[in-house]
Each structure stands twice: as structure tokens, then as C-alpha cells.
Scaffold this active site. Structure first.
Site, PDB file in Angstrom:
ATOM      1  N   LEU A 123       0.847  -1.196   0.000  1.00  0.00           N
ATOM      2  CA  LEU A 123       0.000   0.000   0.000  1.00  0.00           C
ATOM      3  C   LEU A 123       0.887   1.252   0.000  1.00  0.00           C
ATOM      4  O   LEU A 123       0.804   2.095  -0.894  1.00  0.00           O
ATOM      5  CB  LEU A 123      -0.913  -0.012   1.243  1.00  0.00           C
ATOM      6  CG  LEU A 123      -1.824   1.197   1.458  1.00  0.00           C
ATOM      7  CD1 LEU A 123      -2.901   1.263   0.374  1.00  0.00           C
ATOM      8  CD2 LEU A 123      -2.511   1.141   2.839  1.00  0.00           C
ATOM      9  N   PRO A 126       6.484   6.020  -1.697  1.00  0.00           N
ATOM     10  CA  PRO A 126       7.379   7.092  -1.247  1.00  0.00           C
ATOM     11  C   PRO A 126       6.614   8.359  -0.841  1.00  0.00           C
ATOM     12  O   PRO A 126       6.966   9.004   0.143  1.00  0.00           O
ATOM     13  CB  PRO A 126       8.271   7.345  -2.465  1.00  0.00           C
ATOM     14  CG  PRO A 126       8.297   6.028  -3.178  1.00  0.00           C
ATOM     15  CD  PRO A 126       6.950   5.405  -2.959  1.00  0.00           C
ATOM     16  N   GLY A 129       2.178   7.749   2.612  1.00  0.00           N
ATOM     17  CA  GLY A 129       2.344   6.973   3.843  1.00  0.00           C
ATOM     18  C   GLY A 129       1.063   7.068   4.646  1.00  0.00           C
ATOM     19  O   GLY A 129       0.118   6.307   4.419  1.00  0.00           O
ATOM     20  N   SER A 130       0.986   8.073   5.529  1.00  0.00           N
ATOM     21  CA  SER A 130      -0.255   8.294   6.289  1.00  0.00           C
ATOM     22  C   SER A 130      -1.408   8.605   5.338  1.00  0.00           C
ATOM     23  O   SER A 130      -2.542   8.173   5.549  1.00  0.00           O
ATOM     24  CB  SER A 130      -0.072   9.467   7.257  1.00  0.00           C
ATOM     25  OG  SER A 130       0.781   9.083   8.307  1.00  0.00           O
ATOM     26  N   PHE A 154       8.575   0.296   2.005  1.00  0.00           N
ATOM     27  CA  PHE A 154       8.506  -0.328   3.339  1.00  0.00           C
ATOM     28  C   PHE A 154       7.588  -1.555   3.357  1.00  0.00           C
ATOM     29  O   PHE A 154       6.742  -1.693   4.247  1.00  0.00           O
ATOM     30  CB  PHE A 154       7.982   0.675   4.390  1.00  0.00           C
ATOM     31  CG  PHE A 154       8.794   1.938   4.543  1.00  0.00           C
ATOM     32  CD1 PHE A 154      10.172   1.938   4.366  1.00  0.00           C
ATOM     33  CD2 PHE A 154       8.182   3.136   4.898  1.00  0.00           C
ATOM     34  CE1 PHE A 154      10.918   3.098   4.536  1.00  0.00           C
ATOM     35  CE2 PHE A 154       8.926   4.314   5.075  1.00  0.00           C
ATOM     36  CZ  PHE A 154      10.294   4.287   4.882  1.00  0.00           C
ATOM     37  N   ALA A 241      -6.044  -5.740  11.243  1.00  0.00           N
ATOM     38  CA  ALA A 241      -4.603  -5.851  11.497  1.00  0.00           C
ATOM     39  C   ALA A 241      -4.173  -4.983  12.689  1.00  0.00           C
ATOM     40  O   ALA A 241      -3.258  -5.343  13.433  1.00  0.00           O
ATOM     41  CB  ALA A 241      -3.834  -5.438  10.249  1.00  0.00           C
ATOM     42  N   GLY A 339      22.261   2.227  33.686  1.00  0.00           N
ATOM     43  CA  GLY A 339      23.299   2.151  32.641  1.00  0.00           C
ATOM     44  C   GLY A 339      23.306   0.823  31.917  1.00  0.00           C
ATOM     45  O   GLY A 339      23.615   0.752  30.715  1.00  0.00           O
ATOM     46  N   GLU A 362       1.552   0.269  10.551  1.00  0.00           N
ATOM     47  CA  GLU A 362       0.097   0.024  10.431  1.00  0.00           C
ATOM     48  C   GLU A 362      -0.710   1.231  10.920  1.00  0.00           C
ATOM     49  O   GLU A 362      -1.782   1.089  11.511  1.00  0.00           O
ATOM     50  CB  GLU A 362      -0.282  -1.300  11.100  1.00  0.00           C
ATOM     51  CG  GLU A 362       0.331  -2.435  10.292  1.00  0.00           C
ATOM     52  CD  GLU A 362      -0.256  -3.797  10.469  1.00  0.00           C
ATOM     53  OE1 GLU A 362      -1.218  -3.962  11.224  1.00  0.00           O
ATOM     54  OE2 GLU A 362       0.245  -4.717   9.794  1.00  0.00           O
ATOM     55  N   SER A 365       0.432   6.725  15.557  1.00  0.00           N
ATOM     56  CA  SER A 365      -0.480   7.093  16.660  1.00  0.00           C
ATOM     57  C   SER A 365      -1.350   8.272  16.243  1.00  0.00           C
ATOM     58  O   SER A 365      -2.536   8.354  16.590  1.00  0.00           O
ATOM     59  CB  SER A 365       0.330   7.480  17.900  1.00  0.00           C
ATOM     60  OG  SER A 365       0.940   6.337  18.431  1.00  0.00           O
TER      61      SER A 365
HETATM   62  N1  COS Z   1     -13.692   0.581   6.744  1.00  0.00           N
HETATM   63  C1  COS Z   1     -14.456   0.712   5.637  1.00  0.00           C
HETATM   64  N2  COS Z   1     -14.426   1.822   4.841  1.00  0.00           N
HETATM   65  C2  COS Z   1     -13.613   2.828   5.230  1.00  0.00           C
HETATM   66  C3  COS Z   1     -12.808   2.755   6.371  1.00  0.00           C
HETATM   67  C4  COS Z   1     -12.879   1.573   7.151  1.00  0.00           C
HETATM   68  N3  COS Z   1     -12.132   1.439   8.262  1.00  0.00           N
HETATM   69  N4  COS Z   1     -12.088   3.893   6.488  1.00  0.00           N
HETATM   70  C5  COS Z   1     -12.441   4.670   5.454  1.00  0.00           C
HETATM   71  N5  COS Z   1     -13.362   4.018   4.687  1.00  0.00           N
HETATM   72  C6  COS Z   1     -14.032   4.525   3.489  1.00  0.00           C
HETATM   73  C7  COS Z   1     -14.768   5.833   3.808  1.00  0.00           C
HETATM   74  O1  COS Z   1     -16.054   5.552   4.325  1.00  0.00           O
HETATM   75  C8  COS Z   1     -14.810   6.504   2.467  1.00  0.00           C
HETATM   76  O2  COS Z   1     -15.836   5.924   1.706  1.00  0.00           O
HETATM   77  P1  COS Z   1     -16.802   6.852   0.773  1.00  0.00           P
HETATM   78  O3  COS Z   1     -15.853   7.477  -0.233  1.00  0.00           O
HETATM   79  O4  COS Z   1     -17.752   5.886   0.165  1.00  0.00           O
HETATM   80  O5  COS Z   1     -17.405   7.865   1.686  1.00  0.00           O
HETATM   81  C9  COS Z   1     -13.468   6.082   1.830  1.00  0.00           C
HETATM   82  O6  COS Z   1     -13.073   4.880   2.496  1.00  0.00           O
HETATM   83  C10 COS Z   1     -12.385   7.115   1.993  1.00  0.00           C
HETATM   84  O7  COS Z   1     -12.246   7.343   3.383  1.00  0.00           O
HETATM   85  P2  COS Z   1     -11.666   8.682   3.985  1.00  0.00           P
HETATM   86  O8  COS Z   1     -12.316   9.835   3.301  1.00  0.00           O
HETATM   87  O9  COS Z   1     -11.755   8.605   5.466  1.00  0.00           O
HETATM   88  O10 COS Z   1     -10.118   8.603   3.518  1.00  0.00           O
HETATM   89  P3  COS Z   1      -8.918   9.582   3.839  1.00  0.00           P
HETATM   90  O11 COS Z   1      -8.042   9.572   2.668  1.00  0.00           O
HETATM   91  O12 COS Z   1      -9.414  10.885   4.362  1.00  0.00           O
HETATM   92  O13 COS Z   1      -8.119   8.946   5.101  1.00  0.00           O
HETATM   93  C11 COS Z   1      -7.107   7.414   6.618  1.00  0.00           C
HETATM   94  C12 COS Z   1      -8.211   7.744   5.618  1.00  0.00           C
HETATM   95  C13 COS Z   1      -6.276   8.561   7.126  1.00  0.00           C
HETATM   96  C14 COS Z   1      -7.835   6.768   7.783  1.00  0.00           C
HETATM   97  C15 COS Z   1      -6.231   6.400   5.878  1.00  0.00           C
HETATM   98  O14 COS Z   1      -5.525   7.006   4.820  1.00  0.00           O
HETATM   99  C16 COS Z   1      -5.238   5.681   6.774  1.00  0.00           C
HETATM  100  O15 COS Z   1      -5.583   4.730   7.484  1.00  0.00           O
HETATM  101  N6  COS Z   1      -3.943   6.074   6.692  1.00  0.00           N
HETATM  102  C17 COS Z   1      -2.882   5.358   7.332  1.00  0.00           C
HETATM  103  C18 COS Z   1      -2.369   4.308   6.414  1.00  0.00           C
HETATM  104  C19 COS Z   1      -1.608   3.277   7.152  1.00  0.00           C
HETATM  105  O16 COS Z   1      -2.028   2.774   8.175  1.00  0.00           O
HETATM  106  N7  COS Z   1      -0.462   2.923   6.622  1.00  0.00           N
HETATM  107  C20 COS Z   1       0.368   1.990   7.267  1.00  0.00           C
HETATM  108  C21 COS Z   1       0.966   1.088   6.299  1.00  0.00           C
HETATM  109  S1  COS Z   1      -0.058  -0.140   5.727  1.00  0.00           S
HETATM  110  S2  COS Z   1       0.626  -1.705   6.706  1.00  0.00           S
END
Ligand code: COS
Length: 382
Positions: A123, A126, A129-130, A154, A241, A339, A362, A365
Site C-alpha cells: 500500500l 514514497p 504513507g499516512s 517499506f 490488522a 546504565g 500500520e 499514533s
Molecule cells: N472501513 C471501511 N471503509 C472505510 C474505512 C474503514 N475502516 N475507512 C475509510 N473508509 C471509506 C470511507 O467511508 C470513504 O468511503 P466513501 O468514499 O464511500 O465515503 C473512503 O473509504 C475514503 O475514506 P476517507 O475519506 O476517510 O479517507 P482519507 O483519505 O481521508 O483517510 C485514513 C483515511 C487517514 C484513515 C487512511 O488514509 C489511513 O488509514 N492512513 C494510514 C495508512 C496506514 O495505516 N499505513 C500503514 C501502512 S499499511 S501496513
């Protein structure tokens, strides 16, 4: 949920394996940056690679509650061991279980459950990420194939992986609705796995970039046969996860406390063991209280998930609290060592470095806080 006796014997067997086989091997793994094959084989024979895969596909089919109980035991050892089979149970296979077609599940899950095929999750990029929805990897339809181009960053276990769940843009929209997921087999021309990163900790667990250059996959590789739903698949996979990861953090917290208390009982200063001093006891008590809270949280949220309740907010709460608590516990227990905590003589130095990752991967925080707050506001608006 498994019968209580079955779960107890699984937990007991895992606890024995952790203490007899994994903990004694930790230093070797740290030194050699790999897990010995005989331990990988033992983890396969215990069914760890298919812990969450349903029995019909050859896995153990653990419920979420069973999973957190077993994983909290494994988390007591260096988190590197769990990491080797973690992606095969977690993000690497959840997509197939949540949204895959029956054919896709049958093609891969039995081999993953046996440990013959390691699964990996592509997923992060570069520049994504978040903000996972900002990913740039493209999958362009070409007849009955898709052509994938992009770089994934990563990617845990990618050097060993046989199957990658790859998130790529299939539409022109710049938002998450244009993201689709693909199951891409290793060996497909156009995939390169870069040399693995040298990390602060987690030696023995390998994380590398995966580069896709004109990588042609058949249309049947599209997860669930549907474009545009990949982002939701990823988010739903992460909901699960993150709870699994919270269980690992809870197990590691328990280990750190045991290491710190053992040291405090042995170390004599001013004529008595330092465990007798109230300032040390305060660090012990704060840590124990947070570890207990972590344990209670994971068990409760796991039961909610097993009941089919929505748990996006709750799993984010768990990931946030248990991993931040782990950070505080690691810091206190290192402080107890004084130490000796800062040199490599005791496991605490290595476990402290390993613990630092939990607040980052994943979902950081800060991302967990954001998810919790968003869900709170959504619930109040409804
Ligand atoms: N379960 C089901 N659907 C979800 C969901 C969930 N947990 N979270 C979001 N969605 C859906 C939303 O409902 C939205 O759907 P609609 O477009 O139909 O309304 C869509 O997905 C987009 O969601 P959202 O607008 O919340 O997305 P954003 O881009 O604003 O942000 C976050 C989402 C920040 C929560 C996400 O990008 C995230 O988890 N980032 C961290 C990534 C991560 O953990 N990376 C680590 C490496 S992977 S091991």
C-alpha cells in the site's frame, strides 16, 4: 470462538514454544539478521501461518478473540518472529478474505496457510504513507490484462513473499474511489524487490521497496473482480490488522515488565534490591496498570468484532493506547536497568528499539487519533 479448553491448550502450547524455542534464539536472530529455518518450520507446524485463515482453506480459523489471546503470547518473544508470519495472517490475506473471489481464495489461501507462500501488502509509497489515498501506482487495462507501474515502500516480508496484494489507481479520479487491489505473484516479469532496509530494530524481519515496471497481470488478478473498491478493502484489512498489532504490543509490554522487574529484584544498591525502593515500584505499578488496561481493551474489542459490531473506532483506540503504553513501559523498564539498559548486555536494549516501531507502522499514533476523532464526530452527526 474456540472451545475454552481448545483455546487454553493453544495458548499453553504457544507459551511453551515462546519460552523454550523463541526467546533463546533472539540473540542469534539479532546477530544474523535472519530467523533460523527450523524455527520457521516449527511455526508452520503450529499453524501460525494460517492462524486467521478459515479452516475450509486449510487454516486454523481462529476467531478475533482467539487470535488476540494467541498473539499476545507470541508477542512476549521478540516481535521479529511474529512479523515473519504476520503479513500472511494479516494485511497480506485479509483483502482476499474480505473482498476476494472464491477462486482467488482457493488459489492462494491453502498455500499461505501451510507457510508455502508468504503474503505481503503493498500500500505505502514514497509519497503516500499516512495519506494512503494519495498513492500513485497505476494499473492500466490492456485487453484482458492490467499493466502495473509504480513503487511501493517499506513492504514487510517482500523479500520472502510469493504473493503481493498491490493497491493501484485504475481510474483518473485523484481520490480513493479510483483505487483497486491486485493479487500479483512473485516471478511475474516487471517486479523487482530492492535490497531490504537497515532498520533501528526488528533485525531478522525484512522490509523492502517493491518496484513494478510494466508488470502485466491477467484481469483475473483484480481482487474481487471489481475496480474502485481497493481503498476500502485496505481500510477494512487495517481495522483487523491494528487489533492484531495491539495484541502483539500487549504481549511485548508483559515481556518488558518481566525483564524490568527481574532486573530490579537482582540489582542491589544501597544495601538492598532496587525493587524495594518506592520510586522503582512506582514505575513497576504504572507499567502493570497500563498492561492490564491494554489486555482488557484487546479482549473487549475482539469480542465486539466477533459479534459483527463496527470496530473502526475501537481498533484505532486499541492501536493508539496499547502501542503508546508499550512505549512508556519500554522507557520505564529501560530506566529501571540504569546504565545496563543502554548497553547490549540485557535484552531490554534490543526490545526497546523493537518497541519503537509499534507507534509508527500500520498507521501512526496520530493517524489512530484522527480515526477515533472522525468516528466520534460521525457517530454524533448520525
Ligand atoms: N472501513 C471501511 N471503509 C472505510 C474505512 C474503514 N475502516 N475507512 C475509510 N473508509 C471509506 C470511507 O467511508 C470513504 O468511503 P466513501 O468514499 O464511500 O465515503 C473512503 O473509504 C475514503 O475514506 P476517507 O475519506 O476517510 O479517507 P482519507 O483519505 O481521508 O483517510 C485514513 C483515511 C487517514 C484513515 C487512511 O488514509 C489511513 O488509514 N492512513 C494510514 C495508512 C496506514 O495505516 N499505513 C500503514 C501502512 S499499511 S501496513
Amino acid at each position: 470462538m474456540a472451545d475454552a479448553d481448545v483455546l487454553k491448550s493453544m495458548v499453553d502450547e504457544t507459551r511453551r514454544f515462546v519460552r523454550q524455542d523463541l526467546i533463546p534464539a533472539e540473540e542469534w536472530v539479532e546477530e544474523h539478521d535472519e530467523i533460523p529455518q527450523h524455527l520457521i518450520d516449527k511455526m508452520k507446524s503450529l499453524g501460525f501461518f494460517g492462524m486467521t485463515i478459515p479452516e475450509q482453506y486449510g487454516g486454523l480459523g481462529l476467531s478475533m478473540y482467539d487470535e488476540v489471546c494467541v498473539v499476545a503470547e507470541i508477542g512476549y518473544a521478540s516481535p521479529v518472529f511474529r512479523s515473519y508470519f504476520g503479513t500472511s495472517n494479516g494485511v497480506g490475506t485479509l483483502g482476499m478474505l474480505i473482498d476476494g473471489t472464491e477462486e482467488q481464495r482457493r488459489s492462494y489461501l491453502p498455500r499461505i496457510a501451510k507457510g508455502e507462500l508468504v503474503a505481503s501488502f503493498c500500500l505505502t509509497e514514497p509519497d503516500a504513507g499516512s495519506d494512503a489515498a494519495a498513492l500513485k501506482t497505476k494499473a492500466v487495462k490492456d485487453g484482458d490484462h492490467y499493466v502495473i507501474n509504480g513503487t511501493k515502500r517499506f513492504t514487510t516480508n517482500s523479500p520472502h513473499a510469493g504473493i503481493f496484494t498491490v493497491f493501484a489507481r485504475t481510474g483518473k479520479e485523484q481520490n480513493s474511489s479510483a483505487i483497486s487491489a491486485f493479487l500479483v505473484e512473485r516471478g511475474t516479469p516487471g517486479i523487482t524487490v530492492a535490497p531490504h532496509y537497515r532498520k533501528m530494530g526488528f533485525r531478522g524481519s525484512h522490509t523492502a521497496d517493491v518496484i513494478f515496471e510494466d508488470c502485466r497481470v491477467p484481469a483475473s488478478a483484480l481482487l474481487g473482480g471489481r475496480e474502485g473498491v481497493g481503498f476500502k478493502t485496505a481500510m477494512r484489512s487495517l481495522d483487523h490488522a491494528r487489533l492484531h498489532m495491539s495484541a502483539v504490543a500487549t504481549g511485548l509490554s508483559a515481556r518488558l515488565i518481566d525483564e524490568g522487574v527481574k532486573y530490579a529484584q537482582e540489582r542491589v544498591q544501597f544495601g538492598k534490591p532496587i525493587s524495594q525502593y518506592q520510586l522503582i515500584q512506582a514505575m513497576m505499578a504504572d507499567s502493570e496498570a497500563e498492561a492490564l488496561a491494554s489486555r482488557a481493551m484487546i479482549e473487549r474489542v475482539a469480542k465486539m468484532k466477533d459479534e459483527g459490531l463496527p470496530v473502526t473506532k475501537e481498533t484505532a483506540c486499541c492501536k493508539y493506547f496499547t502501542t503508546e503504553a508499550l512505549g512508556r513501559i519500554a522507557d520505564r523498564m529501560l530506566q529501571v536497568h540504569g546504565g545496563y539498559g543502554y548497553i547490549k548486555e540485557y535484552p531490554i536494549e534490543r526490545l526497546f528499539r523493537d518497541a519503537r516501531l509499534f507507534r509508527i507502522y500500520e498507521g501512526t499514533s496520530q493517524i489512530q487519533q484522527l480515526i477515533v476523532a472522525r468516528e466520534m464526530l460521525k457517530q454524533r452527526a448520525a
